[in-house]
Enzyme design. Structure first.
Site, PDB file in Angstrom:
ATOM      1  N   LEU A 232      21.395 -21.525  19.675  1.00  0.00           N
ATOM      2  CA  LEU A 232      20.133 -21.933  19.046  1.00  0.00           C
ATOM      3  C   LEU A 232      19.769 -21.036  17.864  1.00  0.00           C
ATOM      4  O   LEU A 232      18.598 -20.792  17.593  1.00  0.00           O
ATOM      5  CB  LEU A 232      19.006 -21.914  20.092  1.00  0.00           C
TER       6      LEU A 232
ATOM      7  N   VAL B 194      20.182 -20.351  13.596  1.00  0.00           N
ATOM      8  CA  VAL B 194      19.646 -21.154  12.487  1.00  0.00           C
ATOM      9  C   VAL B 194      20.308 -22.523  12.422  1.00  0.00           C
ATOM     10  O   VAL B 194      19.626 -23.555  12.368  1.00  0.00           O
ATOM     11  CB  VAL B 194      19.834 -20.400  11.149  1.00  0.00           C
ATOM     12  N   MET B 195      21.636 -22.562  12.435  1.00  0.00           N
ATOM     13  CA  MET B 195      22.332 -23.852  12.325  1.00  0.00           C
ATOM     14  C   MET B 195      22.101 -24.720  13.557  1.00  0.00           C
ATOM     15  O   MET B 195      21.771 -25.909  13.449  1.00  0.00           O
ATOM     16  CB  MET B 195      23.823 -23.622  12.102  1.00  0.00           C
TER      17      MET B 195
ATOM     18  N   SER C 164      28.843 -29.505   6.977  1.00  0.00           N
ATOM     19  CA  SER C 164      28.605 -28.819   5.714  1.00  0.00           C
ATOM     20  C   SER C 164      27.227 -29.139   5.175  1.00  0.00           C
ATOM     21  O   SER C 164      26.754 -30.272   5.271  1.00  0.00           O
ATOM     22  CB  SER C 164      29.660 -29.210   4.676  1.00  0.00           C
TER      23      SER C 164
ATOM     24  N   LYS D 290      37.291 -29.870   6.994  1.00  0.00           N
ATOM     25  CA  LYS D 290      36.222 -28.919   6.639  1.00  0.00           C
ATOM     26  C   LYS D 290      36.816 -27.644   6.036  1.00  0.00           C
ATOM     27  O   LYS D 290      36.248 -27.065   5.097  1.00  0.00           O
ATOM     28  CB  LYS D 290      35.401 -28.583   7.879  1.00  0.00           C
TER      29      LYS D 290
ATOM     30  N   HIS E 269      37.647 -28.502   2.518  1.00  0.00           N
ATOM     31  CA  HIS E 269      36.366 -28.569   1.793  1.00  0.00           C
ATOM     32  C   HIS E 269      35.961 -27.175   1.334  1.00  0.00           C
ATOM     33  O   HIS E 269      35.591 -26.961   0.179  1.00  0.00           O
ATOM     34  CB  HIS E 269      35.295 -29.166   2.714  1.00  0.00           C
ATOM     35  N   ASN E 270      36.048 -26.197   2.244  1.00  0.00           N
ATOM     36  CA  ASN E 270      35.642 -24.847   1.900  1.00  0.00           C
ATOM     37  C   ASN E 270      36.591 -24.202   0.901  1.00  0.00           C
ATOM     38  O   ASN E 270      36.167 -23.400   0.059  1.00  0.00           O
ATOM     39  CB  ASN E 270      35.539 -23.993   3.163  1.00  0.00           C
TER      40      ASN E 270
ATOM     41  N   GLU F  82      35.580 -25.492  -2.340  1.00  0.00           N
ATOM     42  CA  GLU F  82      34.319 -24.802  -2.643  1.00  0.00           C
ATOM     43  C   GLU F  82      34.576 -23.410  -3.214  1.00  0.00           C
ATOM     44  O   GLU F  82      33.950 -23.013  -4.215  1.00  0.00           O
ATOM     45  CB  GLU F  82      33.498 -24.718  -1.359  1.00  0.00           C
TER      46      GLU F  82
ATOM     47  N   HIS G 244      73.144 -18.483  -2.110  1.00  0.00           N
ATOM     48  CA  HIS G 244      72.242 -19.492  -1.565  1.00  0.00           C
ATOM     49  C   HIS G 244      72.545 -20.905  -2.056  1.00  0.00           C
ATOM     50  O   HIS G 244      71.896 -21.849  -1.624  1.00  0.00           O
ATOM     51  CB  HIS G 244      70.790 -19.133  -1.901  1.00  0.00           C
TER      52      HIS G 244
END
Length: 467
Positions: free
Chosen positions: A11, A13-14, A127, A181, A184-185, A188, A450
């Protein structure tokens, strides 16, 4: 006893704001938190609708409707502990939802374990920050379809709306929601770094004042750069410190912190072999900002170029505007390409049109250009890179001269622009038909046998170079 439709564990802020959002839309919410102070603060909003907090897990779970719909908004490090504390009291078919910023691989693990034990599970990105949680976030849930069916109406009610369309969609199975998400960040991070570099150039080269920057960003927000991050940047430049009378932004310590989601994006991009130049530069920009004492010492040793700007200030502002838009497009393009690769690798079956749609409102990277991205992937879902599609193809072409000029100006004045430069390097590499990787492969074959392939005939070859 009253029964509650939804449960909220955590419980802060978010969690508190999301619960209040649900209540404001007619859903009853029971809350639980180990912290008595947070429970008391939660209870203070009882007048807003049907909500209550409970002091024990048993009381909390007894107050919920069956099947239980329980949301977790706790630190990512505490998710497993929270789940373990609830499981002994749950029934098969109950739904647990992790709405925090968990690493998608952890969500994959939890999904598999909980499904085997008969529980439903959703890992969802949310978000919009604390204000978005209260007023309407963008929500990215992943999990079983039957799990989403239990929460769909509630999520659609509280999500941000764009033209009446809720900014939420079932993203895909297991960790798909937290993966999207994470990306997304990452996008951002890229955009924030680019905006910071634009500010640095205009301030240090053109001597722009905070008022001029406020006016410029406000104007840019009315056109193609229209977005939440440009909007809040304009607001930041208008804020004056009441104690000193100086622009508040100039008094903030230049150390950018991070919670890890951008780093996760870069790390996963390396794992999947997807180039994310802009996002990587943004992560590195935050890392080097933390070396403040070293930077201050180095500044005393190494003087920058003795360059004075003699050009047209108004023209420089317009060049920076063009370069910023072009580079921001690259941040979105890299994130979307990464999601495409992840969709194939992890069998997420991501719908890019849907993702662009739900990012148009509520989330931190919401922007006018997302409607164009939505339309592009509606028309061509498998398009490998959005930059080759209109209107972005023409937008890049018209802004290329400004983009190159801004980077040249920054270099001439000794101003670091890792995001703008990395974005241009990404674009130039993507548009180049033949890169110098042929020499790299020759070197690998020289020292490590290689092998290499040729452009003129099929097969795999090795050369004894020292002969």
């Amino acid at each position: 006893m009253t029964t509650y439709h939804l449960g909220m564990v955590g419980l802060g802020v978010m969690g508190g704001n999301l619960a209040r959002n649900f209540v404001s839309h007619g859903f009853s919410v029971a809350g639980y938190d180990l912290d008595a102070g947070k429970r008391a603060a939660f209870e203070q909003h009882a007048g807003e609708g049907q909500l209550a907090s409970f002091a024990t897990v048993a009381e909390f779970l007894a107050a919920l409707e069956q099947p239980r719909r329980i949301m977790l908004l706790v630190p990512s490090s505490a998710v497993d502990e929270a789940i373990d504390s609830l499981k002994p009291h749950l029934n098969r078919g109950d739904l647990l939802m992790d709405l925090g910023n968990s690493f998608f691989a952890d969500t994959e693990r939890r999904s598999a374990t909980l499904e085997q034990e008969g529980f439903l599970f959703i890992g969802s990105g949310v978000s919009g920050g604390e204000k978005g949680a209260l007023r309407g976030p963008s929500i990215m849930p992943g999990g079983q379809p039957e799990a989403y069916a239990l929460i769909k109406d509630s999520f659609e009610a509280i999500a941000a709306k764009v033209d009446g369309d809720p900014c939420v969609a079932h993203i895909g199975p297991r960790g798909a929601g937290h993966y999207v998400k994470m990306v997304h960040n990452g996008i951002e991070y890229g955009i924030m770094q680019l905006i910071a570099e634009a500010y640095d150039i205009l301030k240090r080269v053109a001597g722009a004042t905070a008022q001029e920057l406020h006016e410029a960003f406000s104007a840019w927000n009315q056109a193609e750069l229209n977005s939440y991050l440009i909007e809040i940047t304009a607001d930041i430049f208008s804020r004056t410190d009441p104690d000193t009378g100086q622009p508040l932004v100039e008094l903030i310590l230049d150390e950018a912190q991070q919670k890890g989601t951008g780093k996760w994006t870069s790390q996963n991009a390396l794992d999947l072999g997807v180039p994310t130049h802009t996002i990587n530069a943004a992560v590195e920009g935050r890392i080097i900002s933390a070396l403040r004492d070293e930077r201050l010492a180095a500044e005393l040793i190494f003087a920058g170029p003795d360059a004075a700007f003699t050009g047209d200030r108004a023209a420089l502002f317009e060049q920076v505007r063009g370069a910023l838009y072009a580079a921001i497009l690259c941040s979105y393009a890299q994130g979307i390409a990464l999601m495409q690769a992840a969709s194939r690798e992890y069998k997420y079956n991501l719908n890019l049109e849907d993702i662009a749609r739900i990012w148009r409102g509520g989330c931190i990277i919401r922007a006018r250009l997302l409607e164009d991205i939505r339309q592009i992937y509606r028309a061509e879902p498998d398009l490998p890179n959005m930059l080759v599609a209109e209107p972005f193809q023409s937008a890049i072409k018209s802004r290329l001269p400004a983009w190159r000029a801004v980077i040249q100006t920054a270099v001439a004045h000794g101003i670091p622009v890792p995001g703008l430069a990395a974005s241009l390097a990404y674009f130039d590499a993507y548009r180049t038909g033949r890169l110098p990787a042929n020499l790299t492969q020759a070197q690998r074959d020289y020292f490590g046998s290689h092998t290499y392939r040729r452009i003129d005939k099929p097969g795999v070859f090795h050369t004894e170079w020292e002969d």
